[in-house]
Design an enzyme around this catalytic site. Structure first.
Site, PDB file in Angstrom:
ATOM      1  CG  HIS A 128      -0.349   0.153   2.459  1.00  0.00           C
ATOM      2  ND1 HIS A 128       0.498  -1.196   3.137  1.00  0.00           N
ATOM      3  CD2 HIS A 128       0.075   0.983   3.453  1.00  0.00           C
ATOM      4  CE1 HIS A 128       0.993  -0.896   4.437  1.00  0.00           C
ATOM      5  NE2 HIS A 128       1.131   0.731   4.560  1.00  0.00           N
ATOM      6  CG  ASP A 150       1.731   5.303   4.657  1.00  0.00           C
ATOM      7  OD1 ASP A 150       1.676   4.107   4.762  1.00  0.00           O
ATOM      8  OD2 ASP A 150       3.102   5.813   5.007  1.00  0.00           O
ATOM      9  CG  HIS A 200       5.185   0.692   2.990  1.00  0.00           C
ATOM     10  ND1 HIS A 200       4.600   2.055   2.325  1.00  0.00           N
ATOM     11  CD2 HIS A 200       4.607   0.767   3.937  1.00  0.00           C
ATOM     12  CE1 HIS A 200       3.657   2.499   3.221  1.00  0.00           C
ATOM     13  NE2 HIS A 200       3.553   1.611   4.303  1.00  0.00           N
ATOM     14  NE  ARG A 222       1.876   5.908   8.658  1.00  0.00           N
ATOM     15  CZ  ARG A 222       1.105   5.357   8.256  1.00  0.00           C
ATOM     16  NH1 ARG A 222       1.000   4.230   7.904  1.00  0.00           N
ATOM     17  NH2 ARG A 222      -0.217   5.937   8.226  1.00  0.00           N
TER      18      ARG A 222
END
Length: 423
Positions: free
Chosen positions: A234, A236, A383, A403
């Site tokens: 995906h 983000d 990723h 994150r």
């Protein structure tokens, strides 16, 4: 329910954009032996189990002179009492809501960078510097240089390097120990900080999206329980109107083996396609939707702090700093190709998703180490985490981190094709 206004600040550091939360975050007081901490007027403690999840969550309410802040813990306190990074453990603010994100002007920091990167990649500035490319097409590893000590010129060159290499992995960093405010300040240099609409976060900062998989919380794996693999490529929150540019991922605790992250190059994936397919895709948009994520969160009893959106983005995106073309679809959030019949859309997306997921010759897999920080550009990569270790075996450890995700420009495709959405 508390509603927080989001203010967009422009004109900072050559039109860099920052996001400020209108009402300040409040520090959460730790519950111990039933005694309220000073300046804490009330405290409630309860337990609940969400849909047979292995985790026992706890709700803390800390009341100050203003409205209370309610946090649901997504971990068990008793097994983390000696944990150095307990302040970063996952929680949910269960009442703060945010309005839709507003458009903003964005100038990529890579646009002003020296393409040779003499300030970032110079042994004169960092005698111990070691730089290696992890694969020919994607991924660079850097040792001997501290992110926390970079100046603005070096950060500009780093932004360009991330755009060119997709992901840059820094080893032996002190980044996780510099404190939340400095971590956010570093992220804001590259763009406004995104607050995830449904995910767990660090209790003192919703901008720090929590990454956690341990024996007391298997939610991230439980959602994949009926699949043969945990792999899920995906980009983000690609459904946002101005989706993320650079993401910064810091792991605070890593298992001795397993728990790697893999990235694939969307620029290489585009380049591998035949010219007729490239030409077809360059004129198309695809719908990216946040609705399934929000609906899944509500189904699991989680709080949705910003209502979902769906956006039609160009399938082939042009990076503003490099001019490179990249696929901008991903199995995580892309739902259909606009203007095609259902069967056509399904067949073409199936081809692209298979291409992204199984193109190992334009992927890189990174093993986490103590002090590793990974930075990647969501505009040119997808990723996936690889959850291949047993959280119930203590020797295999805990995978925990945070994150920081920065928002970027409204996607622009070939010949000026732009993203669009219904107001």
């Amino acid at each position: 329910m508390r509603v927080v206004d989001v203010l967009t600040l422009t004109g900072i550091h050559d039109c860099r954009v920052g996001v400020q939360i209108g009402s300040g975050q409040k520090q959460v007081r730790r519950y111990k032996k039933g005694v309220d901490k000073p300046r804490t007027k009330t405290f409630r403690f309860s337990q609940l189990n969400i849909h047979n999840m292995a985790t026992i969550t706890q709700t803390q309410t800390t009341a100050t002179e203003s409205a209370p802040l309610k946090l649901t813990l997504a971990y068990q306190e008793e097994i983390h009492e000696e944990y150095k990074y307990s302040a970063y453990l996952p929680v949910y603010d269960t009442e703060t809501t945010f309005p839709p994100l507003k458009p903003f002007e964005f100038n990529d920091r890579g646009l002003v960078a020296n393409k040779e990167k003499p300030n970032l990649l110079s042994k004169e500035n960092a005698p111990a510097l070691k730089v290696i490319n992890l694969t020919p097409g994607i991924g660079t590893e850097i040792r001997g240089l501290q992110l926390s000590q970079l100046n603005d010129i070096q950060k500009d060159e780093l932004a360009l390097l991330i755009a060119e290499r997709g992901v840059v992995v820094f080893r032996d960093q002190d980044f996780k120990d510099i404190g939340i405010e400095k971590q956010k300040e570093f992220g804001r240099y590259f763009g406004p900080l995104h607050i995830h609409p449904v995910g767990a976060h660090v209790k003192e900062s919703q901008e720090l999206h929590n990454i956690y998989l341990g024996s007391d919380n298997e939610y991230r794996n439980r959602r994949r329980g009926n699949r043969l693999t945990t792999t899920g490529y995906h980009s983000d929150v690609s459904y946002e109107r101005q989706p993320p540019g650079i993401t910064i991922l810091t792991l605070l605790s890593v298992p001795p083996t397993g728990g790697d992250t893999a990235w694939e190059s969307q620029t290489a994936a585009y380049a591998r396609l035949s010219p007729p397919i490239q030409a077809l895709l360059e004129n198309l948009r695809a719908e990216h939707s946040g609705f399934p994520q929000a609906e899944g969160a509500r189904r699991d009893g989680l709080f949705v702090r910003r209502e979902p959106v769906k956006t039609e983005h160009p399938i082939v995106r042009v990076h503003p700093a490099t001019g490179q073309k990249a696929l901008f679809v991903n199995p995580g959030f892309t739902k259909r190709i606009v203007g095609l019949k259902d069967e056509e859309s399904e067949a073409l997306l199936k081809l692209l998703f298979h291409h992204i997921t199984f193109g190992q010759d334009f992927q890189v897999r990174v093993k986490w180490e103590e002090g590793t920080v990974a930075l990647w550009d969501n505009r040119v990569t997808s990723h996936t985490a690889i959850s291949d270790y047993n959280v119930h075996v203590p020797q295999e450890g805990l995978r925990h981190g945070f994150r920081i995700t920065t928002l970027a420009e409204r996607p622009r495709g070939v010949n000026g094709l732009e993203s669009r959405w219904d107001e």
